[in-house]
Design a protein around this motif. Structure first.
Motif, PDB file in Angstrom:
ATOM      1  N   ARG A 110      51.277  49.340  36.666  1.00 39.93           N
ATOM      2  CA  ARG A 110      51.375  47.850  35.714  1.00 39.93           C
ATOM      3  C   ARG A 110      52.524  48.152  35.085  1.00 39.93           C
ATOM      4  O   ARG A 110      53.423  47.330  34.237  1.00 39.93           O
ATOM      5  CB  ARG A 110      49.552  48.353  35.357  1.00 39.93           C
ATOM      6  N   GLY A 111      53.102  49.374  34.412  1.00 41.38           N
ATOM      7  CA  GLY A 111      54.694  49.057  34.116  1.00 41.38           C
ATOM      8  C   GLY A 111      55.735  48.728  34.304  1.00 41.38           C
ATOM      9  O   GLY A 111      57.238  48.630  34.266  1.00 41.38           O
ATOM     10  N   ALA A 112      55.955  48.876  35.805  1.00 43.13           N
ATOM     11  CA  ALA A 112      56.941  48.890  37.322  1.00 43.13           C
ATOM     12  C   ALA A 112      57.666  47.880  36.623  1.00 43.13           C
ATOM     13  O   ALA A 112      56.547  46.791  36.158  1.00 43.13           O
ATOM     14  CB  ALA A 112      56.491  48.887  38.282  1.00 43.13           C
ATOM     15  N   ASP A 113      58.731  46.713  36.906  1.00 44.43           N
ATOM     16  CA  ASP A 113      59.639  45.784  36.860  1.00 44.43           C
ATOM     17  C   ASP A 113      59.970  45.963  38.452  1.00 44.43           C
ATOM     18  O   ASP A 113      61.164  46.291  38.696  1.00 44.43           O
ATOM     19  CB  ASP A 113      60.652  46.175  35.930  1.00 44.43           C
ATOM     20  N   PRO A 114      59.153  45.419  39.432  1.00 47.77           N
ATOM     21  CA  PRO A 114      59.688  44.872  40.476  1.00 47.77           C
ATOM     22  C   PRO A 114      61.376  44.470  41.047  1.00 47.77           C
ATOM     23  O   PRO A 114      60.872  44.120  40.218  1.00 47.77           O
ATOM     24  CB  PRO A 114      58.953  45.001  41.558  1.00 47.77           C
ATOM     25  N   SER A 115      62.342  45.145  41.740  1.00 49.24           N
ATOM     26  CA  SER A 115      63.394  44.160  42.166  1.00 49.24           C
ATOM     27  C   SER A 115      62.730  43.769  44.040  1.00 49.24           C
ATOM     28  O   SER A 115      64.408  43.477  43.733  1.00 49.24           O
ATOM     29  CB  SER A 115      64.133  45.008  41.732  1.00 49.24           C
ATOM     30  N   ASN A 116      62.752  44.498  44.506  1.00 51.76           N
ATOM     31  CA  ASN A 116      62.847  44.009  45.531  1.00 51.76           C
ATOM     32  C   ASN A 116      61.222  44.424  46.799  1.00 51.76           C
ATOM     33  O   ASN A 116      60.570  44.635  45.822  1.00 51.76           O
ATOM     34  CB  ASN A 116      63.455  45.096  46.068  1.00 51.76           C
ATOM     35  N   PRO A 117      60.803  43.480  47.709  1.00 54.18           N
ATOM     36  CA  PRO A 117      59.812  43.410  48.787  1.00 54.18           C
ATOM     37  C   PRO A 117      59.254  44.642  48.900  1.00 54.18           C
ATOM     38  O   PRO A 117      57.805  44.834  48.470  1.00 54.18           O
ATOM     39  CB  PRO A 117      60.101  42.743  49.914  1.00 54.18           C
ATOM     40  N   VAL A 118      59.791  46.025  48.884  1.00 55.57           N
ATOM     41  CA  VAL A 118      59.015  47.460  48.889  1.00 55.57           C
ATOM     42  C   VAL A 118      57.996  47.456  47.721  1.00 55.57           C
ATOM     43  O   VAL A 118      57.443  47.931  47.696  1.00 55.57           O
ATOM     44  CB  VAL A 118      60.125  48.179  49.322  1.00 55.57           C
ATOM     45  N   GLU A 119      58.598  47.410  46.648  1.00 56.79           N
ATOM     46  CA  GLU A 119      58.836  47.916  45.231  1.00 56.79           C
ATOM     47  C   GLU A 119      57.327  46.869  45.177  1.00 56.79           C
ATOM     48  O   GLU A 119      56.376  47.555  43.889  1.00 56.79           O
ATOM     49  CB  GLU A 119      59.351  47.046  44.136  1.00 56.79           C
ATOM     50  N   ARG A 120      57.036  45.117  44.897  1.00 58.61           N
ATOM     51  CA  ARG A 120      56.861  44.494  44.771  1.00 58.61           C
ATOM     52  C   ARG A 120      55.483  44.995  45.355  1.00 58.61           C
ATOM     53  O   ARG A 120      54.245  44.846  44.669  1.00 58.61           O
ATOM     54  CB  ARG A 120      57.518  43.221  44.617  1.00 58.61           C
TER      55      ARG A 120
END
Length: 285
Positions: free
Chosen positions: A33-43
């Motif tokens: 919830r606190g993450a700020d995904p920057s690529n498809p893997v993280e999202r």
């Protein structure tokens, strides 16, 4: 994750970049919830963890998320091996794959899919731990057989049991594939025997353990079916991809050349498919 790591880090042998990427993935898994995904893997990971862990108790969440650092360690280990020109021996390879491969993580999802909550004491039983190890070996060894050509020809990778066995025994890849398949058969037989013994000795735990073990068997069946039907490992899916930075030979060269006949080997050996054991798995070779 596999595809991105191949393109960004394995081809360039960039261990430092891989470590930074995987460390960030670990933070996403710990706090989706606190993450700020920057690529498809993280999202994808943030979405997966948020949906999967919703409504589960703390012990189960910790057991699931506890697997992820191991999965990331495995990916980094593979990049490090390429960067240093190191091919591990089969014992080290099996140990690392068992500890860090995605199969152990996926096994935890069986409980989620079946709405089960097995107590930690059940998972700590030696028989259950051995059963899970056998399950992980079956998944990993089968994948290595099916993915051999993609990994050696397209990805130029050595993280495959056929490769490490051929290198360790100084034999050709076809013989290494036969040995890998025999080991796969033995591990599947062990899984089936341990499942039967666990149901007998843990009868007091009742229906939930039986459902979990059946779930593992069904997961293996699905895994075999996916490998049979996916186009991911078919040569036409990757041989002509223009993103490859170096020409891909029409036939394998170097270590493992003889495994160009690996698909034929698997078809000929389909009568002894791992799925023919009494696990409910019935792939067509």
């Amino acid at each position: 994750m596999d595809d991105l790591i191949v393109e960004r880090f394995k081809r360039s042998r960039d261990s430092i970049g891989a470590r930074a990427f995987l460390d960030r993935l670990g933070r996403v898994a710990a706090d989706p919830r606190g993450a700020d995904p920057s690529n498809p893997v993280e999202r994808g990971l943030a979405d997966l963890m948020g949906c999967t862990c919703a409504g589960r108790d703390t012990a189960w969440r910790e057991r699931l998320t506890g697997w992820l650092p191991n999965v990331f360690d495995d990916a980094l280990w593979e990049v490090d091996n390429l960067a240093s020109g190191r091919i591990p021996d089969p014992v080290d390879y099996i140990g690392m794959r068992r500890r860090s491969g995605g199969a152990g993580w996926a096994a935890q999802l069986v409980e989620r899919a079946l709405h089960l909550d097995l107590p930690p004491a059940v998972h700590e039983q030696p028989a259950m731990q051995r059963l899970h190890e056998a399950f992980e070996d079956v998944v990993d060894l089968h994948n290595d057989l099916v993915s051999y050509r993609r990994e050696t020809e397209y990805e130029q990778d050595d993280s495959n049991h056929v490769v490490v066995t051929a290198h360790f025994l100084t034999t050709h890849a076809l013989e290494a594939a036969v040995l890998t398949r025999r080991l796969l058969q033995k591990r599947l037989s062990l899984f089936d025997r341990l499942a039967t013994e666990t149901l007998t000795t843990e009868a007091s735990a009742g229906r939930d353990i039986a459902r979990c073990l059946q779930g593992l068997k069904d997961w293996l069946a699905g895994d075999y079916a996916w490998h049979e039907h996916t186009t991911r490992y078919r040569p036409e899916a990757w041989q002509h991809q223009r993103t490859h930075p170096t020409p891909v030979p029409a036939r394998p060269n170097g270590l493992g050349t003889a495994a160009a006949d690996l698909p034929r080997l698997l078809r000929q050996d389909s009568h002894a498919s791992p799925g023919r054991a009494d696990t409910g798995v019935h792939p067509a070779g």
